[in-house]
Design a protein around this motif. Structure first.
Motif, mmCIF file in Angstrom:
data_model
loop_
_atom_site.group_PDB
_atom_site.id
_atom_site.type_symbol
_atom_site.label_atom_id
_atom_site.label_comp_id
_atom_site.label_asym_id
_atom_site.label_seq_id
_atom_site.Cartn_x
_atom_site.Cartn_y
_atom_site.Cartn_z
ATOM 1 N N CYS A 35 -28.190 -56.519 1.810
ATOM 2 C CA CYS A 35 -28.701 -55.559 0.824
ATOM 3 C C CYS A 35 -27.730 -55.371 -0.328
ATOM 4 N N CYS B 72 -27.552 -50.029 1.417
ATOM 5 C CA CYS B 72 -27.906 -49.136 2.532
ATOM 6 C C CYS B 72 -26.816 -48.118 2.825
ATOM 7 N N ALA C 277 -23.107 -52.464 -0.664
ATOM 8 C CA ALA C 277 -24.252 -52.469 0.252
ATOM 9 C C ALA C 277 -25.170 -51.300 -0.110
ATOM 10 N N GLY D 274 -24.009 -51.099 7.625
ATOM 11 C CA GLY D 274 -23.593 -52.120 6.656
ATOM 12 C C GLY D 274 -23.093 -53.387 7.310
ATOM 13 N N ALA D 275 -23.765 -53.814 8.360
ATOM 14 C CA ALA D 275 -23.270 -54.967 9.125
ATOM 15 C C ALA D 275 -23.671 -56.304 8.529
ATOM 16 N N CYS D 276 -24.825 -56.387 7.876
ATOM 17 C CA CYS D 276 -25.323 -57.718 7.507
ATOM 18 C C CYS D 276 -25.005 -58.128 6.073
ATOM 19 N N ARG D 277 -24.829 -57.183 5.203
ATOM 20 C CA ARG D 277 -24.528 -57.390 3.768
ATOM 21 C C ARG D 277 -25.669 -58.047 2.982
ATOM 22 N N ARG E 292 -32.988 -56.706 3.746
ATOM 23 C CA ARG E 292 -32.132 -56.014 4.726
ATOM 24 C C ARG E 292 -32.329 -56.663 6.090
ATOM 25 N N LEU E 293 -31.283 -56.557 6.871
ATOM 26 C CA LEU E 293 -31.421 -57.033 8.237
ATOM 27 C C LEU E 293 -30.918 -55.979 9.218
ATOM 28 N N CYS E 294 -29.790 -55.353 8.908
ATOM 29 C CA CYS E 294 -29.263 -54.377 9.875
ATOM 30 C C CYS E 294 -29.865 -52.998 9.665
ATOM 31 N N HIS E 295 -30.310 -52.688 8.450
ATOM 32 C CA HIS E 295 -30.904 -51.373 8.208
ATOM 33 C C HIS E 295 -32.249 -51.269 8.902
#
Ligand code: SF4
Ligand code: SF4
Ligand code: SF4
Ligand code: FES
Lengths: 181, 238
Positions: B50, B64, B62, B45-48, B34-37
């Protein structure tokens, strides 16, 4: 394989990098003897050579930043079985590529006019001064690269492990390496 | 609240109704990248990164944002997912200017770690070299757009936890940038309380404390857990 010594032939080249990766290579210290026992070191910035020889393995430090280096790396690629991008400048462009934010003219102006104190002026037309490419490129953007050793600079341990893996005919264990550190 | 039972990577896992696959997986020791979570604030759900595969569904979802459901069969680490994650990471590296060797977060960065985990040893895409600035107008902190991955963690923590809503995104697509208030220099922001929460949750070297050299920045987001526990359970425990 070297016809005289029957050892695999190894080379290192130095393109647009700070020589830190080669310093790290020299940090192999006494392991250099083991390396010498296992491989024939045919060409490197530490040795004298005219034309780049046929080799089994080449480590490339640095990004491709001049027309001369572009020629050189193409030549090296033709004569090398396994080409390794050695360190972040070769792998990503790293600090060397930070000039890509500016045009070549601006870069030259800054270096040879704005900040020069003794001899002011861009040394164009002098064949001894290599021509800068419009954009600094990581090595794999211009030739095929077989393995990537990240790090600025990679440690002597990592260099040694990579070389021993290659000399033993194993696929180098490079997983989990980071850019930068 | 009802309990749902599902399978993640061949393991039986339970989750509460409404809980995300991401949380259920992490509680069961399955670490989805994960990056945005970030725990303690809402998910967007910005980075995708996950993304997971769910049997019987064509689309990747996603983790998250997707709630657990009874009988779901989830895969988090297939070849297809690994290929997608690698490409997402390559896009992130190519889109902005990440020069790890001279970055304040070198060695501590979540983006760097994700790339290492994914076995990313070079970026196949052409680096874009966008011209981006560094805002050092704040007296204690700096914002380096070159290192920003647009995860929006800073926006959410400032809005939802600090209650200041200093940050927002301006522009679209590759031209998006994080802005303070209406786009003024951070140091002139009237809403910022200088609490530093955004700096601590930022996964990269984009938000940093001034005076840190290469690799010297450390981030600590334990405060988030403390605040969330205090809010939800009325327990002030560390
Ligand atoms: S933010 Fe992370 S990935 Fe980007 S340059 Fe800094 S250390 Fe490298
Ligand atoms: S320091 Fe605090 S108030 Fe200021 S922008 Fe960051 S989170 Fe918001
Ligand atoms: S500044 Fe940091 S936290 Fe904010 S969007 Fe960029 S990377 Fe994410
Ligand atoms: S962590 Fe789920 S989309 Fe970023």
């Amino acid at each position: 394989m070297d016809s005289l010594t029957k050892k695999p032939r190894l080379a290192t080249v130095w393109l647009g990098g700070c020589s830190g990766c080669h310093m790290s290579f020299l940090d192999l210290d006494e392991r250099l003897f083991e390396l010498h026992r296992r491989a024939e070191i045919c060409a490197s910035p530490f040795t004298d050579y005219k034309d780049f020889p046929e080799v089994d393995i080449t480590l490339v430090e640095g990004a491709v930043t001049t027309a001369e280096q572009l020629e050189e790396i193409r030549h090296v690629r033709r004569r090398t079985k396994i080409l390794v991008s050695f360190g972040d400048c070769a792998v990503t462009g790293n600090v060397t590529a930070m000039r890509n934010f500016f045009s070549v003219d601006d870069v030259l102006d800054r270096a040879y006019r704005e900040t020069a104190t003794q001899i002011v002026g861009i040394p164009s037309g002098n064949p001894a001064v290599p021509r800068l490419l419009d954009r600094v490129r990581p090595v794999h953007e211009v030739v095929k690269v077989d393995y990537f050793l990240q790090g600025c600079a990679p440690s002597a341990e990592e260099i040694y492990r990579l070389l021993m893996d290659l000399l033993d005919g194993r696929t180098p264990a490079l997983a989990g390496r980071k850019f930068g550190s | 609240m009802s309990v749902k039972t599902l399978t993640i990577d061949g393991k039986m896992v339970t989750g509460m109704a409404g809980e995300t696959i991401f949380n259920a997986a992490w509680e069961a020791g399955i670490r989805i990248p994960r990056l945005c979570h970030v725990g303690g604030v809402s998910d967007v759900g910005a980075c995708r990164l996950c993304l997971v595969e769910i049997e019987g569904q064509k689309k990747l979802l996603a983790a998250c944002l997707t709630p657990v459901e009874e009988g779901m069969v989830v895969h988090t680490n297939t070849e297809r997912l690994r290929a997608h994650r690698r490409l997402i990471l390559e896009l992130l590296f190519a889109e902005r200017n990440h020069v790890c060797s001279v970055c304040v977060m070198n060695g501590q960065c979540e983006l760097q770690d994700l790339a290492a985990e994914a076995g990313l040893d070079h970026v196949r895409l052409r680096y874009q070299f966008p011209k981006l600035g560094v805002d050092t107008s704040h007296e204690r902190f700096g914002l380096d757009h070159n290192r920003c991955v647009l995860c929006t963690r800073c926006i959410r923590v400032c809005d939802e936890v600090e209650g200041a809503h200093t940050w927002d995104v301006s522009g679209r697509g590759a031209r998006s940038v994080i802005i303070a208030d209406m786009g003024e220099p951070w140091g002139q922001s009237e809403s910022c309380t200088s609490c530093g929460k955004c700096v601590q949750v930022c996964p990269t070297g984009a938000l940093f404390s001034k005076g840190r050299g290469v690799g010297e920045m450390r981030k600590d987001r334990r405060f988030l857990k403390y605040i969330v526990t205090a809010r939800e359970k009325h327990q002030w425990i560390r």
